[in-house]
Design a protein around this motif. Structure first.
Motif, PDB file in Angstrom:
ATOM      1  N   ARG A  11       0.835  -1.212   0.000  1.00 49.84           N
ATOM      2  CA  ARG A  11       0.000   0.000   0.000  1.00 49.84           C
ATOM      3  C   ARG A  11       0.864   1.253   0.000  1.00 49.84           C
ATOM      4  O   ARG A  11       0.754   2.093  -0.865  1.00 49.84           O
ATOM      5  CB  ARG A  11      -0.926  -0.008   1.209  1.00 49.84           C
ATOM      6  CG  ARG A  11      -2.004  -1.085   1.107  1.00 49.84           C
ATOM      7  CD  ARG A  11      -2.839  -1.083   2.359  1.00 49.84           C
ATOM      8  NE  ARG A  11      -1.942  -1.056   3.510  1.00 49.84           N
ATOM      9  CZ  ARG A  11      -1.944  -1.985   4.468  1.00 49.84           C
ATOM     10  NH1 ARG A  11      -2.773  -2.970   4.434  1.00 49.84           N
ATOM     11  NH2 ARG A  11      -1.096  -1.896   5.473  1.00 49.84           N
ATOM     12  N   ARG A  12       1.714   1.384   0.999  1.00 50.31           N
ATOM     13  CA  ARG A  12       2.590   2.555   0.994  1.00 50.31           C
ATOM     14  C   ARG A  12       4.046   2.136   0.841  1.00 50.31           C
ATOM     15  O   ARG A  12       4.562   1.332   1.597  1.00 50.31           O
ATOM     16  CB  ARG A  12       2.453   3.402   2.245  1.00 50.31           C
ATOM     17  CG  ARG A  12       3.303   4.683   2.103  1.00 50.31           C
ATOM     18  CD  ARG A  12       3.361   5.497   3.348  1.00 50.31           C
ATOM     19  NE  ARG A  12       2.103   6.154   3.634  1.00 50.31           N
ATOM     20  CZ  ARG A  12       1.874   6.890   4.721  1.00 50.31           C
ATOM     21  NH1 ARG A  12       2.833   7.044   5.608  1.00 50.31           N
ATOM     22  NH2 ARG A  12       0.706   7.462   4.907  1.00 50.31           N
ATOM     23  N   ILE A  13       4.677   2.725  -0.170  1.00 51.42           N
ATOM     24  CA  ILE A  13       6.089   2.484  -0.445  1.00 51.42           C
ATOM     25  C   ILE A  13       6.798   3.817  -0.286  1.00 51.42           C
ATOM     26  O   ILE A  13       6.376   4.823  -0.873  1.00 51.42           O
ATOM     27  CB  ILE A  13       6.303   1.971  -1.889  1.00 51.42           C
ATOM     28  CG1 ILE A  13       5.499   0.691  -2.120  1.00 51.42           C
ATOM     29  CG2 ILE A  13       7.780   1.725  -2.194  1.00 51.42           C
ATOM     30  CD1 ILE A  13       4.094   0.949  -2.610  1.00 51.42           C
ATOM     31  N   VAL A  14       7.838   3.861   0.510  1.00 50.80           N
ATOM     32  CA  VAL A  14       8.635   5.088   0.582  1.00 50.80           C
ATOM     33  C   VAL A  14       9.934   4.880  -0.192  1.00 50.80           C
ATOM     34  O   VAL A  14      10.528   3.806  -0.158  1.00 50.80           O
ATOM     35  CB  VAL A  14       8.902   5.539   2.036  1.00 50.80           C
ATOM     36  CG1 VAL A  14       7.602   5.921   2.727  1.00 50.80           C
ATOM     37  CG2 VAL A  14       9.652   4.497   2.839  1.00 50.80           C
ATOM     38  N   VAL A  15      10.319   5.903  -0.938  1.00 48.97           N
ATOM     39  CA  VAL A  15      11.571   5.885  -1.706  1.00 48.97           C
ATOM     40  C   VAL A  15      12.491   6.930  -1.095  1.00 48.97           C
ATOM     41  O   VAL A  15      12.194   8.124  -1.117  1.00 48.97           O
ATOM     42  CB  VAL A  15      11.322   6.186  -3.199  1.00 48.97           C
ATOM     43  CG1 VAL A  15      12.644   6.227  -3.954  1.00 48.97           C
ATOM     44  CG2 VAL A  15      10.384   5.139  -3.805  1.00 48.97           C
ATOM     45  N   ALA A  86      11.954  10.102   3.810  1.00 51.40           N
ATOM     46  CA  ALA A  86      10.753   9.259   3.699  1.00 51.40           C
ATOM     47  C   ALA A  86      10.833   7.999   4.567  1.00 51.40           C
ATOM     48  O   ALA A  86       9.805   7.464   4.983  1.00 51.40           O
ATOM     49  CB  ALA A  86      10.514   8.874   2.237  1.00 51.40           C
ATOM     50  N   HIS A  87      12.065   7.547   4.854  1.00 46.11           N
ATOM     51  CA  HIS A  87      12.196   6.340   5.682  1.00 46.11           C
ATOM     52  C   HIS A  87      11.826   6.595   7.133  1.00 46.11           C
ATOM     53  O   HIS A  87      11.764   5.669   7.932  1.00 46.11           O
ATOM     54  CB  HIS A  87      13.616   5.768   5.576  1.00 46.11           C
ATOM     55  CG  HIS A  87      14.685   6.740   5.948  1.00 46.11           C
ATOM     56  ND1 HIS A  87      15.005   7.828   5.166  1.00 46.11           N
ATOM     57  CD2 HIS A  87      15.494   6.811   7.030  1.00 46.11           C
ATOM     58  CE1 HIS A  87      15.980   8.515   5.750  1.00 46.11           C
ATOM     59  NE2 HIS A  87      16.282   7.922   6.894  1.00 46.11           N
ATOM     60  N   HIS A  88      11.598   7.864   7.502  1.00 45.84           N
ATOM     61  CA  HIS A  88      11.125   8.163   8.856  1.00 45.84           C
ATOM     62  C   HIS A  88       9.613   8.036   8.954  1.00 45.84           C
ATOM     63  O   HIS A  88       9.049   8.197  10.039  1.00 45.84           O
ATOM     64  CB  HIS A  88      11.562   9.567   9.272  1.00 45.84           C
ATOM     65  CG  HIS A  88      13.051   9.723   9.407  1.00 45.84           C
ATOM     66  ND1 HIS A  88      13.778   9.035  10.353  1.00 45.84           N
ATOM     67  CD2 HIS A  88      13.946  10.445   8.688  1.00 45.84           C
ATOM     68  CE1 HIS A  88      15.061   9.357  10.225  1.00 45.84           C
ATOM     69  NE2 HIS A  88      15.187  10.191   9.216  1.00 45.84           N
ATOM     70  N   LEU A  89       8.950   7.761   7.835  1.00 48.22           N
ATOM     71  CA  LEU A  89       7.495   7.607   7.816  1.00 48.22           C
ATOM     72  C   LEU A  89       7.111   6.141   7.885  1.00 48.22           C
ATOM     73  O   LEU A  89       7.923   5.262   7.611  1.00 48.22           O
ATOM     74  CB  LEU A  89       6.938   8.218   6.526  1.00 48.22           C
ATOM     75  CG  LEU A  89       7.268   9.681   6.280  1.00 48.22           C
ATOM     76  CD1 LEU A  89       6.828  10.082   4.877  1.00 48.22           C
ATOM     77  CD2 LEU A  89       6.619  10.564   7.345  1.00 48.22           C
ATOM     78  N   GLU A  90       5.863   5.899   8.231  1.00 47.38           N
ATOM     79  CA  GLU A  90       5.352   4.536   8.184  1.00 47.38           C
ATOM     80  C   GLU A  90       5.331   4.042   6.751  1.00 47.38           C
ATOM     81  O   GLU A  90       5.063   4.815   5.827  1.00 47.38           O
ATOM     82  CB  GLU A  90       3.921   4.502   8.715  1.00 47.38           C
ATOM     83  CG  GLU A  90       3.843   4.127  10.165  1.00 47.38           C
ATOM     84  CD  GLU A  90       2.414   3.846  10.563  1.00 47.38           C
ATOM     85  OE1 GLU A  90       1.808   2.935   9.969  1.00 47.38           O
ATOM     86  OE2 GLU A  90       1.934   4.561  11.447  1.00 47.38           O
ATOM     87  N   ALA A  91       5.615   2.745   6.553  1.00 49.49           N
ATOM     88  CA  ALA A  91       5.623   2.198   5.201  1.00 49.49           C
ATOM     89  C   ALA A  91       5.510   0.686   5.248  1.00 49.49           C
ATOM     90  O   ALA A  91       5.916   0.055   6.228  1.00 49.49           O
ATOM     91  CB  ALA A  91       6.908   2.589   4.483  1.00 49.49           C
TER      92      ALA A  91
END
Ligand code: ADP
Ligand code: MN
Length: 172
Positions: A11-15, A86-91
Motif C-alpha cells: 500500500r505505501r512504499i517510501v523511496v 521518507a524512511h522516517h514515515l510509516e511504510a
C-alpha cells in the motif's frame, strides 16, 4: 509497521536515499514504465507548498522537514512517497536508492549544488547513513536497495514497480 508480504502489492512504499541518488527522477517515471495505478508524492513539493517545515538550514540551503506535520498530513494515505526523509514515515516497503559516492558527488555538482553540499552527501552515501537508518526503523525484511550508478532513471523506475508489486526480494 504492518508488513505486506512478498508476492502482494504494497500500500505505501517510501523511496529514500541520499540527495542525488535520483529519487525524484525515478519516481517521476513510474507511471510511464509500469502499468500501475499509483499516486506519487514528491515530499519536497508538499513541504514547500504547505509549509511543513520547522527551520531553514541556510548552510545547506534546505528546509528541515516537520515530520510530525507530514505524518498528520499523510494520515494513512497509500502510494509512493519520495524524499530523503521518507524512511522516517510509516511504510509497508522501503526503497533505498544508492549511488557510487564519486558519481553522486558529480551528479550534485552538475545539478548546481555547492561543492560543500556535494562533498557532504558523498561522504554520507559512503557511510550508508540512510540505509542504516532505514534498516533500524523498518527491519531488513522491508528494505529494498537499488543501485542507480549505471542505470537510467526509467530502469530504476522499473525496479521500483517490481518492489511495489512484490516481485522483488528484499535486500541489496
Ligand atoms: P534526488 O531526488 O534523489 O535528489 P534527482 O532525481 O534530483 O535526485 O537527481 C539528481 C541529479 O542526478 C539530477 O541532475 C538528475 O538529472 C541526475 N540523475 C538522476 N537519476 C540519474 C540516473 N539514474 N543516472 C544518471 N543521472 C541521474
Ligand atoms: Mn529530489
Amino acid at each position: 509497521d504492518e508488513l505486506s508480504p512478498p508476492g502482494t502489492r504494497a500500500r505505501r512504499i517510501v523511496v529514500t536515499g541520499t540527495p542525488g541518488t535520483g529519487k525524484t527522477s525515478a519516481t517521476e517515471q513510474v507511471a510511464e514504465v509500469g502499468d500501475l495505478d499509483i499516486d506519487v508524492v514528491h515530499l519536497n513539493d508538499l513541504v514547500k507548498a504547505e509549509g511543513l517545515w520547522t527551520d531553514r538550514d541556510e548552510e545547506r540551503d534546505t528546509l528541515v522537514v516537520d515530520l510530525g506535520a507530514v505524518r498528520d498530513r499523510l494520515g494513512d494515505w497509500d502510494g509512493i512517497v519520495e524524499s530523503h526523509v521518507a524512511h522516517h514515515l510509516e511504510a509497508d516497503r522501503v526503497v533505498v536508492l544508492r549511488c557510487r559516492p564519486d558519481v553522486l558527488e558529480e551528479r550534485l555538482l552538475n545539478r548546481g549544488e555547492s561543492p560543500g553540499k556535494a562533498r557532504e552527501n558523498r561522504e554520507s552515501e559512503a557511510l550508508d547513513v540512510i540505509l542504516s537508518e532505514a534498516v533500524e526503523r523498518h527491519g531488513r525484511a522491508s528494505v529494498y536497495e537499488i543501485d542507480t550508478t549505471d542505470r537510467s532513471s526509467s530502469a530504476v523506475a522499473e525496479e521500483i514497480v517490481a518492489v511495489v508489486l512484490g516481485k522483488r526480494a528484499p535486500g541489496a
